[in-house]
Design a protein around this motif. Structure first.
Motif, PDB file in Angstrom:
ATOM      1  N   ARG A   1      14.449  59.427  49.548  1.00  0.00           N
ATOM      2  CA  ARG A   1      13.209  59.878  50.183  1.00  0.00           C
ATOM      3  C   ARG A   1      13.484  60.534  51.533  1.00  0.00           C
ATOM      4  O   ARG A   1      12.837  61.511  51.900  1.00  0.00           O
ATOM      5  CB  ARG A   1      12.247  58.698  50.332  1.00  0.00           C
ATOM      6  N   ILE A   2      14.460  60.020  52.248  1.00  0.00           N
ATOM      7  CA  ILE A   2      14.830  60.655  53.526  1.00  0.00           C
ATOM      8  C   ILE A   2      15.462  62.019  53.265  1.00  0.00           C
ATOM      9  O   ILE A   2      15.187  62.991  53.968  1.00  0.00           O
ATOM     10  CB  ILE A   2      15.804  59.751  54.312  1.00  0.00           C
ATOM     11  N   ARG A   3      16.301  62.087  52.221  1.00  0.00           N
ATOM     12  CA  ARG A   3      16.966  63.355  51.921  1.00  0.00           C
ATOM     13  C   ARG A   3      15.963  64.442  51.548  1.00  0.00           C
ATOM     14  O   ARG A   3      16.219  65.638  51.754  1.00  0.00           O
ATOM     15  CB  ARG A   3      17.948  63.136  50.754  1.00  0.00           C
ATOM     16  N   ALA A   4      14.794  64.042  51.039  1.00  0.00           N
ATOM     17  CA  ALA A   4      13.791  65.005  50.613  1.00  0.00           C
ATOM     18  C   ALA A   4      12.942  65.535  51.764  1.00  0.00           C
ATOM     19  O   ALA A   4      12.180  66.492  51.578  1.00  0.00           O
ATOM     20  CB  ALA A   4      12.880  64.373  49.561  1.00  0.00           C
ATOM     21  N   VAL A   5      13.076  64.954  52.963  1.00  0.00           N
ATOM     22  CA  VAL A   5      12.301  65.416  54.115  1.00  0.00           C
ATOM     23  C   VAL A   5      12.797  66.799  54.532  1.00  0.00           C
ATOM     24  O   VAL A   5      14.009  67.018  54.672  1.00  0.00           O
ATOM     25  CB  VAL A   5      12.435  64.424  55.295  1.00  0.00           C
ATOM     26  N   PRO A   6      11.901  67.767  54.715  1.00  0.00           N
ATOM     27  CA  PRO A   6      12.315  69.122  55.130  1.00  0.00           C
ATOM     28  C   PRO A   6      13.120  69.105  56.428  1.00  0.00           C
ATOM     29  O   PRO A   6      12.752  68.414  57.386  1.00  0.00           O
ATOM     30  CB  PRO A   6      10.979  69.849  55.322  1.00  0.00           C
ATOM     31  N   GLY A   7      14.220  69.839  56.437  1.00  0.00           N
ATOM     32  CA  GLY A   7      15.069  69.902  57.626  1.00  0.00           C
ATOM     33  C   GLY A   7      16.263  68.978  57.567  1.00  0.00           C
ATOM     34  O   GLY A   7      17.201  69.108  58.363  1.00  0.00           O
ATOM     35  N   VAL A   8      16.273  68.044  56.610  1.00  0.00           N
ATOM     36  CA  VAL A   8      17.386  67.101  56.456  1.00  0.00           C
ATOM     37  C   VAL A   8      18.436  67.724  55.537  1.00  0.00           C
ATOM     38  O   VAL A   8      18.122  68.165  54.419  1.00  0.00           O
ATOM     39  CB  VAL A   8      16.909  65.756  55.883  1.00  0.00           C
ATOM     40  N   SER A   9      19.663  67.777  56.000  1.00  0.00           N
ATOM     41  CA  SER A   9      20.735  68.391  55.203  1.00  0.00           C
ATOM     42  C   SER A   9      21.725  67.382  54.638  1.00  0.00           C
ATOM     43  O   SER A   9      22.567  67.728  53.813  1.00  0.00           O
ATOM     44  CB  SER A   9      21.491  69.409  56.060  1.00  0.00           C
TER      45      SER A   9
ATOM     46  N   THR B   1      10.170  52.242  59.516  1.00  0.00           N
ATOM     47  CA  THR B   1      11.402  52.735  60.136  1.00  0.00           C
ATOM     48  C   THR B   1      11.163  53.256  61.547  1.00  0.00           C
ATOM     49  O   THR B   1      10.043  53.612  61.926  1.00  0.00           O
ATOM     50  CB  THR B   1      12.015  53.863  59.293  1.00  0.00           C
ATOM     51  N   LEU B   2      12.239  53.310  62.281  1.00  0.00           N
ATOM     52  CA  LEU B   2      12.270  53.961  63.594  1.00  0.00           C
ATOM     53  C   LEU B   2      13.444  54.931  63.577  1.00  0.00           C
ATOM     54  O   LEU B   2      14.593  54.517  63.421  1.00  0.00           O
ATOM     55  CB  LEU B   2      12.445  52.943  64.724  1.00  0.00           C
ATOM     56  N   THR B   3      13.143  56.206  63.711  1.00  0.00           N
ATOM     57  CA  THR B   3      14.184  57.238  63.676  1.00  0.00           C
ATOM     58  C   THR B   3      14.317  57.853  65.054  1.00  0.00           C
ATOM     59  O   THR B   3      13.323  58.221  65.683  1.00  0.00           O
ATOM     60  CB  THR B   3      13.836  58.328  62.652  1.00  0.00           C
ATOM     61  N   GLU B   4      15.544  57.967  65.534  1.00  0.00           N
ATOM     62  CA  GLU B   4      15.818  58.530  66.850  1.00  0.00           C
ATOM     63  C   GLU B   4      17.144  59.260  66.807  1.00  0.00           C
ATOM     64  O   GLU B   4      17.907  59.135  65.845  1.00  0.00           O
ATOM     65  CB  GLU B   4      15.853  57.417  67.907  1.00  0.00           C
ATOM     66  N   THR B   5      17.407  60.030  67.841  1.00  0.00           N
ATOM     67  CA  THR B   5      18.687  60.731  67.890  1.00  0.00           C
ATOM     68  C   THR B   5      19.818  59.729  68.015  1.00  0.00           C
ATOM     69  O   THR B   5      19.624  58.605  68.496  1.00  0.00           O
ATOM     70  CB  THR B   5      18.737  61.703  69.074  1.00  0.00           C
ATOM     71  N   GLU B   6      20.988  60.142  67.597  1.00  0.00           N
ATOM     72  CA  GLU B   6      22.148  59.242  67.673  1.00  0.00           C
ATOM     73  C   GLU B   6      22.427  58.840  69.122  1.00  0.00           C
ATOM     74  O   GLU B   6      22.798  57.696  69.397  1.00  0.00           O
ATOM     75  CB  GLU B   6      23.372  59.928  67.071  1.00  0.00           C
ATOM     76  N   LYS B   7      22.214  59.773  70.057  1.00  0.00           N
ATOM     77  CA  LYS B   7      22.438  59.460  71.465  1.00  0.00           C
ATOM     78  C   LYS B   7      21.464  58.400  71.941  1.00  0.00           C
ATOM     79  O   LYS B   7      21.852  57.445  72.633  1.00  0.00           O
ATOM     80  CB  LYS B   7      22.305  60.721  72.314  1.00  0.00           C
ATOM     81  N   ALA B   8      20.190  58.527  71.583  1.00  0.00           N
ATOM     82  CA  ALA B   8      19.195  57.529  71.976  1.00  0.00           C
ATOM     83  C   ALA B   8      19.528  56.174  71.358  1.00  0.00           C
ATOM     84  O   ALA B   8      19.353  55.125  71.989  1.00  0.00           O
ATOM     85  CB  ALA B   8      17.808  57.986  71.561  1.00  0.00           C
TER      86      ALA B   8
ATOM     87  N   PHE C   1       7.500  56.278  55.655  1.00  0.00           N
ATOM     88  CA  PHE C   1       7.549  54.838  55.366  1.00  0.00           C
ATOM     89  C   PHE C   1       6.529  54.047  56.185  1.00  0.00           C
ATOM     90  O   PHE C   1       6.646  52.824  56.318  1.00  0.00           O
ATOM     91  CB  PHE C   1       8.962  54.317  55.654  1.00  0.00           C
ATOM     92  N   ALA C   2       5.529  54.738  56.713  1.00  0.00           N
ATOM     93  CA  ALA C   2       4.484  54.052  57.479  1.00  0.00           C
ATOM     94  C   ALA C   2       3.704  53.113  56.567  1.00  0.00           C
ATOM     95  O   ALA C   2       3.439  53.418  55.394  1.00  0.00           O
ATOM     96  CB  ALA C   2       3.549  55.083  58.107  1.00  0.00           C
ATOM     97  N   ASN C   3       3.371  51.940  57.113  1.00  0.00           N
ATOM     98  CA  ASN C   3       2.588  50.918  56.395  1.00  0.00           C
ATOM     99  C   ASN C   3       3.329  50.308  55.211  1.00  0.00           C
ATOM    100  O   ASN C   3       2.707  49.691  54.329  1.00  0.00           O
ATOM    101  CB  ASN C   3       1.252  51.494  55.916  1.00  0.00           C
TER     102      ASN C   3
END
Length: 385
Positions: free
Chosen positions: A73-81, A236-243, A229-231
Motif C-alpha cells: 500500500r505504501i508502494r502504491a502511493v504516488p511519488g514513492v519509488s 503510521t507516522l511518516t517523516e524524513t530520515e533526518k527527522a 492508514f488513518a483510523n
C-alpha cells in the motif's frame, strides 16, 4: 619583513612564559576541537541521512510494530519509488558488552535504497541467496575480526533463541561519514522462525524506509502515506530520515548541550589567560612603547606590534592543537568502536578552531593596545616594567 622579525623577537623574549601560553592554547584548541567532534559524531546519523528517504513507523511508538501488508500500500502511493523495511534485532554476540547495531532487513529492496553501502556484486548476490547470510560494515569487521564465511552466533533478546548468521560480505562506505558499524541480515529468516515459535508476532516489522522521487515532495508524500492508514489499528507516522534520526538525538539533547557549553567555556578561560599574558607583556614594555612614540611611530604601528604578537601566539597554539587532533581522533574512533560509528574531524570543526584562535588573539590584544596607544610619552619613559 622587519616588522615581522620584531614581532617574533618580542614573542620569544620570555621563552618560559611564551611556551606555557602556547601550551595552554594547544590544550584549549585541541579540547574545543575534540568536543565539537564528539557532538558531530552524535549527529552523524542525521547529517548523513538522505533527503529522498522517508521513514514510516507506528504512530503510537517505535516499539509497536507495523503489519507486513502495509508495504504494497505504501508502494502504491504516488511519488514513492521504492519501499524496504527493517527490524531492530538486538542480539548478544558472545558477551553482553559486545554491543553493535543489528537489523533484519527486507534484502534487496532495502539495499537499493542505500547506495552508499558499497558491496561487491558477488558478495551481494551471495547474501541475497543465503537466507542465513549477513553483511557487516568494514568498521565492525575490523573491530571483531569478521571475515567472509565466518559464522556469527547471536543470542536473541527481542527474538529469543540462538541465531547463527553466515558472513557473506563486508560493505564499505561510499563516503567517510557512512556508517560501517552495522550488521544486516534477512528478515525472512527471523519471520520464519517466529511463525513456528510465536505465530502472533509473525509478519510484523519495525519501520518502513520509503524512497521518493523528489525531495521537495517529502511532506506531501508523508501525509499521503499516513492518510492511507488513518483510523486503522496501526496508524503510521511518516517523516524524513533526518527527522527520524534527530528524534533519537533529542533523547540525549541535554548531554549534547552540556558538551557544547563546556567547549566554549574552555575557549573563554584560555582567552582570559591569554589576555593576562598580553597585559603583563605590555606593562613591561611601556617605556619601549613611549620611546617608539617619541621617535615618531604612530598608534597604528603599536597596534600592529601588539596584535601581531598576540595573534602569532594564537596561531602557534592553534596549529599544534589542530595537528594533534587528527591522529588522536582516529585513535579514539578505533578505541570506541561501534559506540560512535562515525568519528572524524570535520572541515567545519577545523574552521571553528581557527576562528576561535583568532578570536582569542584579537580579544587578548585589545586592552594592552588601548593602554599602549594612550600612554603619555613622559609617563611611559618613567615606567619600570
Amino acid at each position: 619583513m622587519y616588522t615581522l622579525r620584531l614581532i617574533f623577537k618580542n614573542t620569544m623574549r620570555h621563552k618560559l612564559r611564551t611556551s606555557l601560553t602556547i601550551l595552554g592554547l594547544v590544550v584549549a584548541i585541541f579540547s574545543f576541537g575534540l568536543l565539537q567532534t564528539v557532538v558531530d559524531a552524535w549527529y552523524a546519523g542525521a547529517e548523513g541521512a538522505s533527503n529522498t528517504t522517508l521513514v514510516t513507523r507506528n504512530k503510537t511508538s517505535l516499539v509497536f510494530p507495523l503489519p507486513l501488508s502495509y508495504q504494497a500500500r505504501i508502494r502504491a502511493v504516488p511519488g514513492v519509488s521504492g519501499v524496504g523495511f527493517a527490524n531492530w534485532f538486538q542480539g548478544t554476540y558472545k558477551d553482553p558488552k559486545n554491543f553493535f547495531a543489528q537489523f533484519a532487513i527486507s534484502g534487496e529492496t532495502y539495499l537499493n535504497i542505500y547506495p552508499d553501502y558499497l558491496l561487491p556484486p558477488d558478495d551481494r548476490a551471495a547474501f541475497l541467496r543465503d537466507r542465513k547470510g549477513c553483511i557487516v560494515g568494514r568498521k565492525l569487521a575490523d573491530q571483531y575480526g569478521f571475515k567472509v564465511g565466518d559464522i556469527i552466533p547471536l543470542k536473541g533478546t527481542i527474538y529469543p533463541g540462538n541465531w547463527e548468521l553466515v558472513v557473506r560480505g563486508i560493505y564499505d562506505g561510499k563516503q567517510s561519514t557512512t556508517n560501517t558499524a552495522t550488521l544486516f541480515f534477512h528478515w525472512d529468516y527471523v519471520n520464519e522462525t517466529v511463525k513456528r515459535t510465536v505465530p502472533r508476532r509473525a509478519n510484523q516489522i519495525g519501520v518502513y524506509v520509503v524512497q521518493i522521487d523528489q525531495p521537495e515532495n517529502a511532506a506531501a508524500i508523508s501525509a499521503a502515506v499516513d492518510n492511507e492508514f488513518a483510523n486503522s489499528l496501526a496508524e503510521t507516522l511518516t517523516e524524513t530520515e533526518k527527522a527520524f534520526q534527530l528524534g533519537f538525538v533529542s533523547m540525549s539533547e541535554a548531554i549534547v548541550v552540556a558538551i557544547r557549553v563546556v567547549s566554549f567555556v574552555v575557549i573563554i578561560i584560555i582567552a582570559a589567560v591569554m589576555a593576562n599574558t598580553m597585559a603583563m607583556s605590555a606593562r613591561e614594555r611601556l617605556s619601549e612603547y613611549a620611546t617608539l612614540k617619541a621617535l615618531g611611530f604612530g598608534p597604528g604601528f603599536l597596534t600592529l606590534m601588539i596584535f601581531g604578537e598576540s595573534l602569532l601566539l594564537s596561531a602557534f597554539g592553534a596549529a599544534i592543537g589542530i595537528v594533534i587532533l587528527f591522529p588522536f581522533a582516529a585513535f579514539l574512533g578505533k578505541v570506541m568502536g561501534t559506540m560512535f560509528p562515525v568519528f572524524e574531524v570535520s572541515q567545519l570543526t577545523v574552521i571553528q578552531q581557527v576562528l576561535a584562535a583568532l578570536a582569542i588573539g584579537a580579544v587578548a590584544a585589545i586592552a594592552p593596545t588601548v593602554r599602549a596607544v594612550r600612554i603619555n610619552i613622559v609617563d611611559g619613559l618613567r615606567s619600570i616594567g
